[in-house]
Motif scaffolding. Structure first.
Motif, PDB file in Angstrom:
ATOM      1  N   VAL A 137       0.850  -1.190   0.000  1.00 17.07           N
ATOM      2  CA  VAL A 137       0.000   0.000   0.000  1.00 17.07           C
ATOM      3  C   VAL A 137       0.887   1.242   0.000  1.00 17.07           C
ATOM      4  O   VAL A 137       1.774   1.384   0.849  1.00 17.07           O
ATOM      5  N   ASP A 138       0.656   2.110  -0.944  1.00 21.57           N
ATOM      6  CA  ASP A 138       1.375   3.383  -1.007  1.00 21.57           C
ATOM      7  C   ASP A 138       0.901   4.278   0.130  1.00 21.57           C
ATOM      8  O   ASP A 138      -0.293   4.555   0.271  1.00 21.57           O
ATOM      9  N   ALA A 139       1.824   4.714   0.982  1.00 19.30           N
ATOM     10  CA  ALA A 139       1.500   5.606   2.103  1.00 19.30           C
ATOM     11  C   ALA A 139       2.266   6.911   1.998  1.00 19.30           C
ATOM     12  O   ALA A 139       2.582   7.539   3.010  1.00 19.30           O
ATOM     13  N   SER A 140       2.563   7.326   0.770  1.00 15.67           N
ATOM     14  CA  SER A 140       3.302   8.570   0.568  1.00 15.67           C
ATOM     15  C   SER A 140       2.357   9.769   0.674  1.00 15.67           C
ATOM     16  O   SER A 140       1.146   9.624   0.900  1.00 15.67           O
ATOM     17  N   ALA A 141       2.913  10.965   0.466  1.00 15.67           N
ATOM     18  CA  ALA A 141       2.131  12.192   0.654  1.00 15.67           C
ATOM     19  C   ALA A 141       0.984  12.308  -0.326  1.00 15.67           C
ATOM     20  O   ALA A 141      -0.038  12.932  -0.020  1.00 15.67           O
ATOM     21  N   CYS A 142       1.108  11.691  -1.506  1.00 16.97           N
ATOM     22  CA  CYS A 142       0.041  11.800  -2.507  1.00 16.97           C
ATOM     23  C   CYS A 142      -1.227  11.081  -2.087  1.00 16.97           C
ATOM     24  O   CYS A 142      -2.296  11.329  -2.660  1.00 16.97           O
ATOM     25  N   MET A 143      -1.143  10.200  -1.103  1.00 14.46           N
ATOM     26  CA  MET A 143      -2.323   9.448  -0.681  1.00 14.46           C
ATOM     27  C   MET A 143      -3.273  10.277   0.176  1.00 14.46           C
ATOM     28  O   MET A 143      -4.344   9.804   0.556  1.00 14.46           O
ATOM     29  N   PHE A 144      -2.882  11.521   0.505  1.00 14.36           N
ATOM     30  CA  PHE A 144      -3.774  12.417   1.223  1.00 14.36           C
ATOM     31  C   PHE A 144      -4.690  13.199   0.291  1.00 14.36           C
ATOM     32  O   PHE A 144      -5.541  13.965   0.752  1.00 14.36           O
ATOM     33  N   LEU A 145      -4.541  13.043  -1.012  1.00 15.37           N
ATOM     34  CA  LEU A 145      -5.418  13.720  -1.963  1.00 15.37           C
ATOM     35  C   LEU A 145      -6.843  13.214  -1.816  1.00 15.37           C
ATOM     36  O   LEU A 145      -7.083  12.062  -1.458  1.00 15.37           O
ATOM     37  N   GLN A 146      -7.788  14.080  -2.141  1.00  8.63           N
ATOM     38  CA  GLN A 146      -9.199  13.773  -1.895  1.00  8.63           C
ATOM     39  C   GLN A 146      -9.974  13.500  -3.176  1.00  8.63           C
ATOM     40  O   GLN A 146     -11.197  13.675  -3.210  1.00  8.63           O
ATOM     41  N   ASP A 147      -9.295  13.020  -4.240  1.00 12.22           N
ATOM     42  CA  ASP A 147     -10.051  12.628  -5.420  1.00 12.22           C
ATOM     43  C   ASP A 147     -10.832  11.347  -5.174  1.00 12.22           C
ATOM     44  O   ASP A 147     -11.817  11.063  -5.850  1.00 12.22           O
ATOM     45  N   LEU A 148     -10.412  10.546  -4.187  1.00  8.84           N
ATOM     46  CA  LEU A 148     -11.203   9.444  -3.648  1.00  8.84           C
ATOM     47  C   LEU A 148     -11.602   9.827  -2.234  1.00  8.84           C
ATOM     48  O   LEU A 148     -10.763  10.259  -1.441  1.00  8.84           O
ATOM     49  N   LYS A 149     -12.877   9.686  -1.920  1.00  4.88           N
ATOM     50  CA  LYS A 149     -13.383  10.174  -0.642  1.00  4.88           C
ATOM     51  C   LYS A 149     -13.259   9.101   0.432  1.00  4.88           C
ATOM     52  O   LYS A 149     -13.491   7.922   0.164  1.00  4.88           O
ATOM     53  N   PRO A 150     -12.920   9.509   1.697  1.00 10.28           N
ATOM     54  CA  PRO A 150     -12.513  10.859   2.092  1.00 10.28           C
ATOM     55  C   PRO A 150     -11.108  11.220   1.625  1.00 10.28           C
ATOM     56  O   PRO A 150     -10.831  12.353   1.299  1.00 10.28           O
ATOM     57  N   THR A 151     -10.206  10.254   1.604  1.00  7.67           N
ATOM     58  CA  THR A 151      -8.886  10.428   1.012  1.00  7.67           C
ATOM     59  C   THR A 151      -8.529   9.140   0.277  1.00  7.67           C
ATOM     60  O   THR A 151      -9.167   8.091   0.467  1.00  7.67           O
ATOM     61  N   ARG A 152      -7.504   9.211  -0.541  1.00  4.16           N
ATOM     62  CA  ARG A 152      -7.058   8.008  -1.242  1.00  4.16           C
ATOM     63  C   ARG A 152      -6.703   6.892  -0.267  1.00  4.16           C
ATOM     64  O   ARG A 152      -7.090   5.733  -0.454  1.00  4.16           O
ATOM     65  N   PHE A 153      -5.975   7.260   0.770  1.00  5.61           N
ATOM     66  CA  PHE A 153      -5.464   6.259   1.700  1.00  5.61           C
ATOM     67  C   PHE A 153      -6.598   5.580   2.455  1.00  5.61           C
ATOM     68  O   PHE A 153      -6.643   4.340   2.558  1.00  5.61           O
TER      69      PHE A 153
END
Length: 427
Positions: free
Chosen positions: A67-83
């Motif tokens: 699972v990618d846990a980098s900073a880009c996973m905080f983006l909200q194009d998937l709700k609530p966040t990618r992660f």
């Protein structure tokens, strides 16, 4: 030459040309029913393609999920966040994975800050993996991922697995970059030499190195469209993949632990088998406690375990129960694809759900020419519905039942209810 440049279309222009014509509104002016029908028919088409031909499947699977846990996973194009969206879908995946692959093992890794961290080791305890995923919700996503470090760490845990089991890595990658310490081409070569299949699901856009890794290792690479598409891509990894190359065929030694019967007065005929003991599954945890008479004893060394399947920590014997092997049976002999036919007038009800085909296919949008309606006014739309017929028992079912039989039931209800056909299959 100038005319050719003007007429030449870009790939994204030609790929979406007139796709809106496939979606029509229903009587209420909604599109949901038509979209659901298109998705269902696409699933059936993919399932039919998978079931054609004789292929060898890896029944005992060893899978690492990265699972990618980098900073880009905080983006909200998937709700609530990618992660958080990925973690929620992975909980469903873990449950479905062990439901269809009860004798397989799974492990979880994360990657951030140019490193890879192991969350859970390869194990067959789905509760342990789900609890670990729930604890990851508070993890901070930061830094850049390292695809090479993640693959190297997963490969170190998979390369010593037995040759009769399949070795797989599933990467959920949300970044467009990877920070690697060395030449990733050497890692790809090592993965291929160890027969490790790498499948990658991109959460942002297509990345060339990801496509190359999946192609050279025999895996798949897909980029999501939305959260529903992401769920479908993840659950597609539940089914055992076809074996890449040659896999060693050998007998696997397994143990079937059974508890000793308890007599009416509450005592056991074997006090040693039901004596209080520590469960080796949780002996290292802080909440470990003595077990009562309920549990499973290894038939080889006598170690106590609280649930199955599990690999004995003392003697290394794989402990399973008969239902676990039975749940893997349908992978060896998948049900044949049903034949798609136009609805006949004589058959008006689905054999499986006993509903009228008009009622069962309410999510199907029927587009009929006006003159055709006048000509077939005595057949109210039934001739345009698509039904599905089993080639063995010739029973006809609707689209929803066809998908349910293929994805969940794995047995034709018509063949199972026929004593002659059922007896032939058991023989």
């Amino acid at each position: 030459m100038a005319d050719e440049d003007e007429t030449k279309e870009y790939r994204w222009e030609s790929g979406y040309e007139k796709t809106w014509e496939a979606i029509k509104e229903d009587d209420d002016g909604l599109l949901e029913s038509n979209v659901a029908d298109l998705v269902a028919r696409a699933k059936r088409k993919r399932a039919a393609l998978k079931d054609t031909g004789a292929i060898q499947l890896g029944m005992m699977r060893h899978l690492f999920v990265v699972v990618d846990a980098s900073a880009c996973m905080f983006l909200q194009d998937l709700k609530p966040t990618r992660f958080l969206c990925v973690l929620k879908l992975l909980e469903v995946f873990v449950h479905e994975f062990f439901d269809l692959n009860p004798i397989s093992q799974l492990g979880i890794l994360t990657t951030k800050m140019k490193r890879s961290e192991q969350i859970t080791v390869l194990a067959g305890n789905q509760k342990k993996h789900i609890e670990a995923l729930q604890q990851l919700k508070d993890l901070s996503c930061e830094g850049e991922p390292s695809l090479q470090n993640s693959l190297e760490r997963a490969m170190n845990g998979l390369k010593n697995m037995p040759a009769y089991s399949s070795r797989e890595i599933l990467v959920l990658f949300g970044s467009l970059t990877t920070c690697d310490p060395g030449d990733i081409q050497k890692t790809i070569k090592s993965l291929k030499d160890n027969n490790i299949r790498v499948s990658i699901i991109g959460l942002a856009a297509e990345v060339r190195i990801c496509q190359e890794i999946a192609k050279k290792t025999g895996g798949t690479y897909n980029v999501l469209i939305d959260d529903h598409h992401l769920k479908e891509l993840i659950l597609n990894q539940v089914q055992p993949p076809a074996v890449a190359g040659s896999m060693e065929a050998s007998l696997v030694k397994m143990g079937f632990p059974g508890g000793s019967p308890i007599v009416n007065d509450g005592t056991s005929d074997s006090s040693a088998d039901h004596a209080p003991a520590y469960c080796l599954c949780h002996i290292e945890s802080e909440t470990s406690s003595l077990m009562g008479p309920n549990g499973y004893n290894c038939p080889q060394c006598g170690s106590r375990y609280c649930e199955l399947p599990v690999e004995c920590k003392q003697c290394g014997l794989t402990l399973v129960s008969a239902p676990h092997l039975a749940r893997s049976y349908h992978h060896l002999f998948p049900i044949k694809p049903f034949i798609e036919r136009a609805q006949v007038r004589e058959t008006t009800h689905c054999f499986a759900c006993a509903k009228l085909f008009v009622e069962a296919e309410t999510n199907v949008i029927i587009i009929v020419n006006f003159r055709l309606c006048l000509f077939y006014h005595s057949l109210p739309f039934l001739f345009l519905l698509k039904v599905y017929e089993c080639e063995n028992c010739n029973q006809i079912v609707c689209l929803d039942c066809d998908l349910f039989i293929r994805e969940t039931l794995h047995t034709c209800p018509g063949c199972a209810s026929d004593p002659v056909t059922a007896q032939m299959k058991t023989n």
